[in-house]
Design a protein around this motif. Structure first.
Motif, mmCIF file in Angstrom:
data_model
loop_
_atom_site.group_PDB
_atom_site.id
_atom_site.type_symbol
_atom_site.label_atom_id
_atom_site.label_comp_id
_atom_site.label_asym_id
_atom_site.label_seq_id
_atom_site.Cartn_x
_atom_site.Cartn_y
_atom_site.Cartn_z
ATOM 1 N N GLU A 164 -3.642 3.135 -7.221
ATOM 2 C CA GLU A 164 -4.116 4.266 -6.408
ATOM 3 C C GLU A 164 -3.128 5.430 -6.544
ATOM 4 O OE1 GLU A 164 -6.554 2.645 -2.755
ATOM 5 O OE2 GLU A 164 -4.432 2.629 -2.305
ATOM 6 N N LEU A 195 -4.065 11.510 -4.671
ATOM 7 C CA LEU A 195 -5.522 11.621 -4.494
ATOM 8 C C LEU A 195 -6.015 10.872 -3.250
ATOM 9 C CD1 LEU A 195 -6.725 11.146 -8.207
ATOM 10 C CD2 LEU A 195 -6.461 13.291 -6.940
ATOM 11 N N ILE A 196 -5.146 10.062 -2.663
ATOM 12 C CA ILE A 196 -5.575 9.259 -1.505
ATOM 13 C C ILE A 196 -5.997 10.174 -0.356
ATOM 14 C CG2 ILE A 196 -4.766 7.680 0.301
ATOM 15 C CD1 ILE A 196 -3.103 6.228 -1.800
ATOM 16 N N LEU A 209 -10.883 -0.113 -4.168
ATOM 17 C CA LEU A 209 -10.290 -0.142 -2.824
ATOM 18 C C LEU A 209 -10.464 1.267 -2.273
ATOM 19 C CD1 LEU A 209 -8.385 -1.356 -0.637
ATOM 20 C CD2 LEU A 209 -6.461 -0.796 -2.131
ATOM 21 N N LEU A 210 -11.113 1.382 -1.129
ATOM 22 C CA LEU A 210 -11.334 2.729 -0.598
ATOM 23 C C LEU A 210 -11.231 2.723 0.920
ATOM 24 C CD1 LEU A 210 -15.027 3.791 -0.351
ATOM 25 C CD2 LEU A 210 -14.398 1.429 -0.764
ATOM 26 N N ALA A 211 -11.190 3.931 1.478
ATOM 27 C CA ALA A 211 -11.058 4.048 2.927
ATOM 28 C C ALA A 211 -11.960 5.157 3.465
ATOM 29 C CB ALA A 211 -9.609 4.295 3.307
ATOM 30 N N HIS A 264 0.853 -1.196 0.000
ATOM 31 C CA HIS A 264 0.000 0.000 0.000
ATOM 32 C C HIS A 264 0.887 1.243 0.000
ATOM 33 C CE1 HIS A 264 -2.853 3.056 1.275
ATOM 34 N NE2 HIS A 264 -3.783 2.243 0.830
ATOM 35 N N GLY A 282 -10.019 8.418 -3.159
ATOM 36 C CA GLY A 282 -11.130 9.363 -3.203
ATOM 37 C C GLY A 282 -12.464 8.781 -3.634
HETATM 38 O O1 G3P Z 1 -6.507 1.823 0.502
HETATM 39 C C1 G3P Z 1 -7.457 2.749 0.129
HETATM 40 C C2 G3P Z 1 -6.905 4.097 -0.001
HETATM 41 O O2 G3P Z 1 -5.578 4.308 0.037
HETATM 42 C C3 G3P Z 1 -7.741 5.134 -0.606
HETATM 43 O O3 G3P Z 1 -8.053 5.949 0.461
HETATM 44 O O4 G3P Z 1 -9.394 7.507 1.698
HETATM 45 O O5 G3P Z 1 -8.842 7.977 -0.673
HETATM 46 O O6 G3P Z 1 -10.454 6.175 -0.123
HETATM 47 P P1 G3P Z 1 -9.259 6.957 0.324
#
Ligand code: G3P
Length: 222
Positions: free
Chosen positions: A141, A145-146, A200-202, A93, A181
């Motif tokens: 990813e 933009l994360i 994959l999101l957080a 990651h 994002g």
């Molecule tokens: O692993 C998911 C990630 O790195 C994306 O994070 O918060 O932009 O959805 P986010």
């Protein structure tokens, strides 16, 4: 598992730790059951065992070290997360980057234990390199933009298209996720339309007031 895959990475967010982690796992199970979508969660190691035991969702480790069980203080082995109930693991990651040799070692460890491997990548070149290793999934990813709430699907669809193309060229058996994002059903729909197999999101789920509602939105256009 069939259909698009949605993995919610709980990272080390306070909102995704302990009881909050189990609340998100419960929401994932509920929305998966009502929608038929495949929704996995990637909790911290400290929450992995309890979620795998008590919630019927695919559980991913956020990282594994490419070592065999033994004298490795502070490491986490594929055997340990497998025994705790993990179904798969993220590798490399952007917030837990590895060298190429370490990625290969972690992938070997995942294979040894039957863990589904999701190698995360930050650009098209690393996506192609990761695909050459033959994991089940690569997850592209863009790091910039994360966590921004600005969706890769809308801000940089080109990187998704080029990554999908690169993977098809290098190793068509590998599936592609994208992330950064992502927070709505529209983002997911665009990503799938560009040829990915899921997201994959957080933060879009972990930081939502109502994680179940956020997940329902994500699967609403599948
Ligand atoms: O692993 C998911 C990630 O790195 C994306 O994070 O918060 O932009 O959805 P986010």
């Amino acid at each position: 598992m069939t259909g698009p895959l949605i993995i919610v990475n709980l990272k080390a967010y306070a909102e995704g730790t302990g009881e909050q982690a189990t609340r998100i796992a419960a929401a994932a199970r509920e929305v998966a059951e009502e929608s038929g979508a495949v929704i996995g969660v990637a909790p911290a190691y400290t929450d992995l065992g309890i979620i795998a035991r008590d919630y019927d969702v695919p559980v991913y480790a956020q990282h594994i070290d490419g070592v065999t069980p033994g004298a490795h203080t502070g490491h986490v082995t594929a055997e340990q997360v497998r025994a705790a109930g993990a179904f798969g693991t993220l590798i490399n990651h952007s917030e837990r980057r590895l060298t190429l040799a370490e990625i290969e070692a972690s992938l070997t460890a995942a294979r040894r234990c039957g863990l589904q491997a999701v190698i995360c990548t930050n650009n098209v070149a690393t996506t192609a390199a990761a695909a050459a290793l033959g994991p089940e999934y690569v997850a592209i990813e863009p790091p910039e933009l994360i966590g921004t709430g600005v969706s890769v699907s809308k801000a940089d669809p080109g990187i998704i298209e080029r990554s999908v193309e690169a993977v098809r060229r290098v190793n068509p058996a590998v599936k592609v996720l994208t992330g950064a994002g992502i927070s709505t059903g529209e983002c997911v729909k665009i990503a799938l339309g560009l040829g990915t197999d899921g997201v994959l999101l957080a933060s879009g789920v972990v930081k939502a007031q109502d994680p179940a509602a956020a997940l329902r939105d994500l699967v609403s256009l599948l």
